[in-house]
Design an enzyme around this catalytic site. Structure first.
Site, PDB file in Angstrom:
ATOM      1  N   CYS A  78       0.701  -1.370  -0.144  1.00 59.55           N
ATOM      2  CA  CYS A  78      -0.067   0.110   0.051  1.00 59.55           C
ATOM      3  C   CYS A  78       0.616   1.307  -0.101  1.00 59.55           C
ATOM      4  O   CYS A  78       1.684   1.509   1.011  1.00 59.55           O
ATOM      5  CB  CYS A  78      -0.985   0.125   1.079  1.00 59.55           C
TER       6      CYS A  78
ATOM      7  N   HIS B   4       2.582  -6.175  -7.705  1.00 57.60           N
ATOM      8  CA  HIS B   4       1.993  -5.040  -8.390  1.00 57.60           C
ATOM      9  C   HIS B   4       3.193  -4.576  -9.327  1.00 57.60           C
ATOM     10  O   HIS B   4       4.226  -4.199  -8.446  1.00 57.60           O
ATOM     11  CB  HIS B   4       1.487  -4.036  -7.500  1.00 57.60           C
TER      12      HIS B   4
ATOM     13  N   GLY C  39      -1.552  -5.205 -12.367  1.00 55.18           N
ATOM     14  CA  GLY C  39      -1.409  -3.711 -13.141  1.00 55.18           C
ATOM     15  C   GLY C  39      -1.841  -3.617 -14.471  1.00 55.18           C
ATOM     16  O   GLY C  39      -1.069  -4.274 -15.189  1.00 55.18           O
TER      17      GLY C  39
END
Length: 770
Positions: free
Chosen positions: A508, A577, A611
């Site tokens: 995050c 990601h 992504g």
């Protein structure tokens, strides 16, 4: 609806929206010139500039909006039928009200007819409320009906499901209710929640509030690994029995009163006898030469709040680097059975762990002032134990009769070729996940929840763990900075929730999360990552997965050096990601690096990529380019067009019509009313989250309007006309048009309604958790 098309000069023959006409001012002319300039570029040139190549016959100049430096363009205020609020003078500063006055006003507001008692609203009988006149809410049914907003079109969603409505008179569809229906509150509540799981039990919440929840599995593993978080200094808690574990405590203490000292820097275990003092002088315990400490009756907790201390006067401490303590480990040759702690005296509490005889080395030392340490083989003296045990040698406490599973014997989840909906902050709520399940998603995950808030029993945080019965493969995502909080949260979730896996967020990028040492901050501390994964995966039998970014700083990827260790630490799967924390969402995902990590991963670790997946071609290309990749997680692509799951399964570009998109929105509204309620509060909550979602869906460009397909997620859509008026409204990035769509589904907004999108979908660097 009629099709609104521009003529050859680029101007519309008729406006698709009331109030969105082109103005004859310099600003409008400059916008028209820019639009015509873009229209002269070839589709290839537009794609090179990351501009969506919309067919020329659908292009139109940007609509002119009044500019005011003192007005926030991202927010919208409506009053009655007015779409945009007029500029108003600055409000006059009013005198600040006291807390007592505000409390009095809130109490009076509850007593007004607008706030009808829930029990009375459900049953329709004023005498049904057990509090009678002492109830904080109004019992005036007639006054409530007089000021109640008009009913919405359609039927009550609860009646459509075959059950009674739990909101009774306060339901915005009460006109469709059968006359004379009186349903007990207990029955309606059960009927309302029968399709949703993982609710917070009141008894569990009270234990969490009082810090009396026990975490035997997590604390045992933390004790074995020597992993304990920082305790709160200067705080002492009394009258806690031996072996009791606090929810926010950081250290486990055994029956002999020894404490494990875990340095965060090198994970070394240091032990030192300490003087236990209490604020009450009458109960003060002092360490003197030759003084017996075995007569203490009440167990105490050290002043830093880090652990539980028994009557023998020793405790396990998670020390910080500044603690200068010395440790002496010597073998205790003859360990007599009589020297072992009496476990029967703590029958009501968690018993100390059983240890193998050959794996315990006990040393007793008492440090008195400046004198050297005196070694004593008596249980009544202060003891320091060095437990050299492994996970396989350590047995579970007597309270757990089940056998501990080996890491290889744990339940595994096969993510291969499954369509995985990413956990999405704010918009990835339960109604949205239900929509995605209908459209073909295989795996769903709840919104990210903070471990500390869950351990504190916050109802708003526990609501993020809710699961619908249609989510057959469901996980929850948690975020924490320390192994003790994460391990205890995982154990708490496994015990009181029904989930198929637990995902730990280590990617995050939000500042408020990173500043606390969680999220992407863990990417800079690989040893902390190891501690978190090991402690959480060994504490539960539920599979534990992790979600990471390629690195913290741009150009400094580091997951490739850790990918081989993730499986050994206990992770079942890892989602990568393809961006760093510093990049946020400003650049395209680095899928080549994801491929490199997937090829380097061990066979027992599943690797998923994340992504910019926005079409079935993106999905197919990633899978064909790297067969080692188990699956792809879809985040913002599902927010913009949730039917992407249908496209992937059917392997086609779906040229969805505006009517079909409206049906999807209707399903979302129906699911939202079932989840948040069909009363006025539930309707407005559903409207709020619908508007948040519409701030993303406006970025979708229909397939039939593009010169080049498929659409890429980084393309900036120009201003264009749709093939009908509804499609034109859905393509608008104006909050006024989003509100107009919500009024089609949920009726007029209340007077003074204000909306400002939390996530700015146009700004790639402001989107969150996609």
């Amino acid at each position: 609806m009629q099709t609104a098309r521009p003529d050859m000069d680029g101007l519309s023959s008729e406006s698709a929206l009331k109030g969105s006409t082109i103005s004859d001012n310099p600003t409008g002319n400059s916008q028209m010139i820019r639009a015509q300039t873009k229209a002269q570029l070839s589709p290839e040139e537009l794609v090179a500039k990351a501009i969506a190549p919309v067919k020329r016959e659908f292009l139109r100049p940007l609509p002119v909006r009044p500019s005011n430096n003192n007005t926030n363009t991202d927010s919208l205020t409506t009053d009655g039928d007015d779409a945009v609020s007029e500029s108003k003078p600055a409000p006059i500063l009013q005198e600040k009200k006291s807390k007592r006055q505000l409390k009095r006003e809130r109490h009076q507001e509850r007593k007004s007819g607008a706030h009808l008692c829930n029990v009375v609203a459900k049953s329709g009988n004023v005498s049904s409320c057990p509090y009678k006149d002492k109830c904080r809410f109004s019992h005036d049914v007639e006054a409530f009906k007089a000021q109640k907003l008009a009913d919405l079109e359609g039927s009550c969603p609860f009646l459509d499901n075959g059950g009674p409505c739990p909101y009774g008179l306060s339901c915005r569809f009460s006109g469709t209710h059968h006359d004379g229906d009186v349903v007990p509150a207990v029955t309606t509540t059960a009927k309302k929640n029968n399709s949703e799981l993982n609710g917070l039990n009141k008894d569990v919440q009270k234990l969490l509030w009082k810090n009396k929840m026990k975490f035997p599995k997590a604390d045992n593993i933390l004790k074995l690994l020597g992993l304990h978080g920082p305790g709160k200094k200067g705080k002492s808690m009394d009258n806690v029995k031996d072996g009791q574990i606090l929810a926010n405590g950081c250290v486990d203490v055994d029956g002999n009163g020894c404490r494990n000292v875990a340095l965060e820097a090198n994970n070394e275990v240091e032990c030192s006898p300490k003087v236990l003092e209490e604020e009450d002088k009458s109960d003060e315990v002092q360490l003197e030469k030759g003084k017996d400490m075995g007569n203490e009756k009440d167990d105490q907790i050290v002043a830093n709040g880090a652990g539980v201390v028994d009557g023998n006067g020793c405790c396990n401490l998670a020390s910080e680097a500044k603690n200068e303590v010395e440790c002496s480990y010597e073998a205790l040759e003859d360990l007599k059975p009589d020297d072992k702690p009496d476990e029967e005296s703590v029958a009501d509490e968690l018993r100390p762990l059983k240890r193998a005889k050959s794996s315990v080395n006990d040393v007793c030392s008492v440090e008195v002032d400046s004198d050297p340490s005196v070694h004593i083989k008596d249980e009544d003296k202060s003891c320091v134990q060095n437990e050299q045990t492994t996970v396989t040698e350590h047995t579970l406490p007597d309270t757990d009769k089940s056998l501990k599973l080996h890491l290889r014997e744990k339940k595994l989840i096969d993510f291969r070729d499954k369509l995985y909906l990413a956990p999405l902050t704010t918009v990835g709520n339960l109604p949205f996940r239900r929509v995605c399940k209908v459209l073909g998603a295989d795996v769903t995950c709840g919104e990210m929840a903070m471990c500390t808030n869950l351990l504190q029993g916050q109802a708003s945080e526990w609501a993020l763990l809710r699961r619908h019965s249609s989510e057959d493969l469901f996980g929850v995502q948690i975020c924490g900075a320390y192994p003790d909080t994460v391990a205890r949260t995982v154990e708490l979730i496994e015990k009181h929730c029904t989930v198929d896996f637990v995902d730990i967020n280590m990617g995050c990028p939000i500042d408020i999360v990173v500043n606390k040492g969680a999220g992407s901050a863990l990417l800079t501390k690989p040893m902390r990552m190891k501690s978190v994964i090991e402690a959480s995966s060994r504490a539960v039998d539920t599979p534990v997965t992790i979600k990471v970014r390629t690195g913290y700083f741009e150009g400094k990827n580091r997951i490739d050096s850790l990918i081989e260790d993730f499986g050994n630490w206990g992770a079942t799967a890892v989602t990568i990601h393809g961006r760093t924390r510093q990049q946020r969402y400003s650049k395209l995902a680095d899928w080549e690096y994801i491929y490199t990590c997937a090829r380097a991963a061990p066979h027992n670790l599943q690797v998923l990529g994340n992504g910019d997946v926005f079409s079935y071609l993106d999905w197919s290309n990633h899978k064909s380019n790297c067969p080692e990749l188990s699956s792809c997680m879809i985040g913002r692509g599902a927010l913009i067009k949730p039917w992407i799951f249908t496209e992937i399964k059917e392997k086609r570009h779906w040229d969805i019509s505006s009517g079909e998109r409206l049906e999807i929105l209707k399903d979302y509204v129906r699911f939202g009313l079932e989840h948040w309620g069909s009363d006025t509060r539930g309707v407005e909550t559903t409207r709020h989250f619908l508007l948040e979602w519409l701030s993303y869906t406006c970025r979708y460009i229909p397939v039939g309007l593009l010169d080049v397909i498929p659409q890429r997620i980084n393309w900036r859509p120009p201003s264009y006309f749709g093939r009908d008026d509804l499609e034109t409204i859905m393509a608008s990035d104006s909050a006024a048009d989003w509100i107009r769509i919500s009024e089609m589904l949920l009726g007029k907004v209340p007077a003074g309604f204000t909306f400002s999108p939390k996530h700015k979908s146009n700004a790639c660097d402001r989107a969150e958790n996609g």
